[in-house]
Design an enzyme around this catalytic site. Sequence first.
Site, PDB file in Angstrom:
ATOM      1  N   ARG A 517       0.821  -1.210   0.000  1.00 44.45           N
ATOM      2  CA  ARG A 517       0.000   0.000   0.000  1.00 44.45           C
ATOM      3  C   ARG A 517       0.857   1.262   0.000  1.00 44.45           C
ATOM      4  NH1 ARG A 517      -5.530  -1.690   2.263  1.00 44.45           N
ATOM      5  NH2 ARG A 517      -6.146   0.473   2.274  1.00 44.45           N
ATOM      6  N   TYR A 520       0.852   4.250  -2.592  1.00 45.90           N
ATOM      7  CA  TYR A 520      -0.248   5.207  -2.463  1.00 45.90           C
ATOM      8  C   TYR A 520      -0.056   6.060  -1.202  1.00 45.90           C
ATOM      9  CZ  TYR A 520      -5.165   6.801  -2.217  1.00 45.90           C
ATOM     10  OH  TYR A 520      -6.321   7.545  -2.160  1.00 45.90           O
TER      11      TYR A 520
END
Length: 686
Positions: A517, A520
């Site tokens: 993740r 992002y």
Amino acid sequence: MKLKLFVPGRLCLFGEHTDWAGKYRSMNADIVPGASIVTGIEQGIYAEVEKSTIFEMTSEASEIKDVWQDFSCQMEEQELKGIARSGSFFSYCAGVASYMLEWYKVGGVKITLHSMTLPMKSGLSSSAAICVLVARAFNQLYHLNLNTMGEMNIAYLGELRTSSRCGRLDQACAFGVKPNLMTFDGEEVEVKTLKLGGTFYWVFADLCAEKNTIKILRDLNKGFPFASNEMEEREQRALGELNQKIINRAVEYLERGDAENLGKLMVEAQQLFDFNVAPMCPEELTSPKLHETLNDPVLQRMTYGGKGVGSQGDGSIQFLAKDQECQAKVIEYMNSRGMKAYALTLQPETGMGQYQQNATQGKINLGYQYSKGTKTMKRILVTGGAGFIGSHLCERLVNEGHDVICLDNFYTGSKENVWHLLGRPNFEIVRHDVCQPYWAEVDEIYNLACPASPIHYQHDPIQTTKTSVFGAYYMLGLARRTKCKILQSSTSEVYGDPAVHPQPESYWGNVNTIGIRSCYDEGKRCAETMFFDYHRQHGVRIKVIRIFNTYGPRMAQHDGRVVSNFIMQALRGEDITIYGDGKQTRSFQYVSDLVEGMIRMMESGDDFTGPVNIGNPGEFTMLELAEKVIEFTGSKSKIVFEPLPQDDPKMRRPDITLAKEKLDWEPKVKLDEGLKKTIEYFKTTL
Ligand code: NAD
Ligand code: UDP
């Protein structure tokens, strides 16, 4: 300085003719005050205005090129008054300019019309819209600090200086696309914005027949100020006491969202007019075309009711359609029969009501900062404008009359999301990657370009970081050069898997720098850093919002996000996939609440940079969400459990104290209501 302005036309929903009738109270106190409900419409005049030494009007609007000839004259009182009285095409504008000069000693202006989407001579007051435009141009260019009511008064007096006899309700266009209750008591006019309790699907149309407004007004005025026979008494009663009762009921139905009764009331109002007022001018008010159309069974089936418009007669007509689909069909049907029909959808306001009300009641002097009709038109760049959130933001800004550039490379967004905006003169779309520089003269930038759902941003993680970081860099450069405001759509992901719950802005987060993740999360964190450094180092006017999970129509079907996944699975009768044990929590906000928060943030003072959380504090487990979706879709789908993805946050809920305090914002749409709307949308995509 050049300013862009938009002024809409106006439609009188109820209470036509009562503006001038109420004015006679200054001569006969027995006359009941006039009252009408008037709204701005979506069509109007788009123009650019700047200071000049003379008074000039030019046009680039293709819609009126056949009737238009450029005009200019000196800013000199006698010359302007002479043109006003001459009855020529520009007499209205010269009338308004003459008042501006007489009262405020202003210099000249140059007004260039860019587009005129308002049909002329159709009872929608294109002349009043032009007068308001001229008044507003002087007001804003010379900083006269007039509020909307002030602009409206000068527009009215300016038009009176001509041979035209406009009424007081014509200038209601100054208040924008929302219904206002106007009352007319002698010289006094009061305006109050109405709060709608539901959505109303209006249709209005030019009957494309003949009518003589001057004769209608001349004949109807014969009954005032003192009625001298029974027919005149009936007219006075209809425009006074009986009208007041109709208006009271109309306000009640509008506020209750009761379209059915409102439609019936339209029919009643028309009958009352035909019986009591039309006999004063039977040549014009028997109006065969109007009545033939009102009695058309096809139209009656699709509408709750209809009535005439403006001065009545065979000019224009209005209907209240049963729903959006009927609205579209009524328009198609009328157009196919040689009329020119338009949609007008009146919706409840999301949060701006208070400002608008203050502005309309003249309590504050800043009316033009807030509502469509009273706002300066800005050129606004929305990066990622063809995505889920971007498309809703573009729609709102376009509807408010701003000039919107939607920039997108269609990585996760699509043209279909903004299809409905493509024909609008104040909307354009640019295919461009924010990782490359982009130049345009703009007043505001909303930077949204970035894939947002885990499967999208993890598909090409290097590109995701580049989009966040280079996108922010190039947009900040543009903001620095144009000195415009720039808003960054950051994310609750900057808090990572939070150790503090709920998350206030002061919490620095718990983020893995090397996980799946991170492209992002860290990209967004770096973008925030760059925003604040541009602010500190170059004085760029920044706004940073941290968006929490948002859902609503136009979410991509296959973006893997929980709301879209669950709804699609339920509608298809497939298993509902819960990752992990389903006890992890999220807070879901409906997209209209977010858009309201974004706009409020952009409009807040330069001293408030954020970051500010924009999200709905209602917190739900994924299990609860799945159960709601099953219930609202009536699906037979079963819940199944799958492995939890890496770094999946266990809980998330915004602390929105700061947004409440600084933006007077909080979400309005509850999860149940928003989910039902979103389910309806997804049904249409199957
Ligand atoms: P979305 O994927 O629907 O929209 C993103 C848009 O950006 C798409 O139209 C896409 O084509 C465009 N885009 C992507 N890369 C681009 C590039 N390099 N150049 C130009 N355009 C590019 O996502 P969304 O949900 O509408 O999110 C919009 C913004 O809001 C994003 O910045 C996202 O990080 C932020 N946000 C969204 C949520 C949410 O719940 N939806 C939550 C927090 C933050
Ligand atoms: N999730 C789930 N089933 C799905 C999709 C997502 O249980 O089909 C979970 C996911 O693991 C996460 C939550 O729902 O815990 C929200 O996921 P989403 O991708 O919508 O947003 P984010 O994790 O970025 O908040």
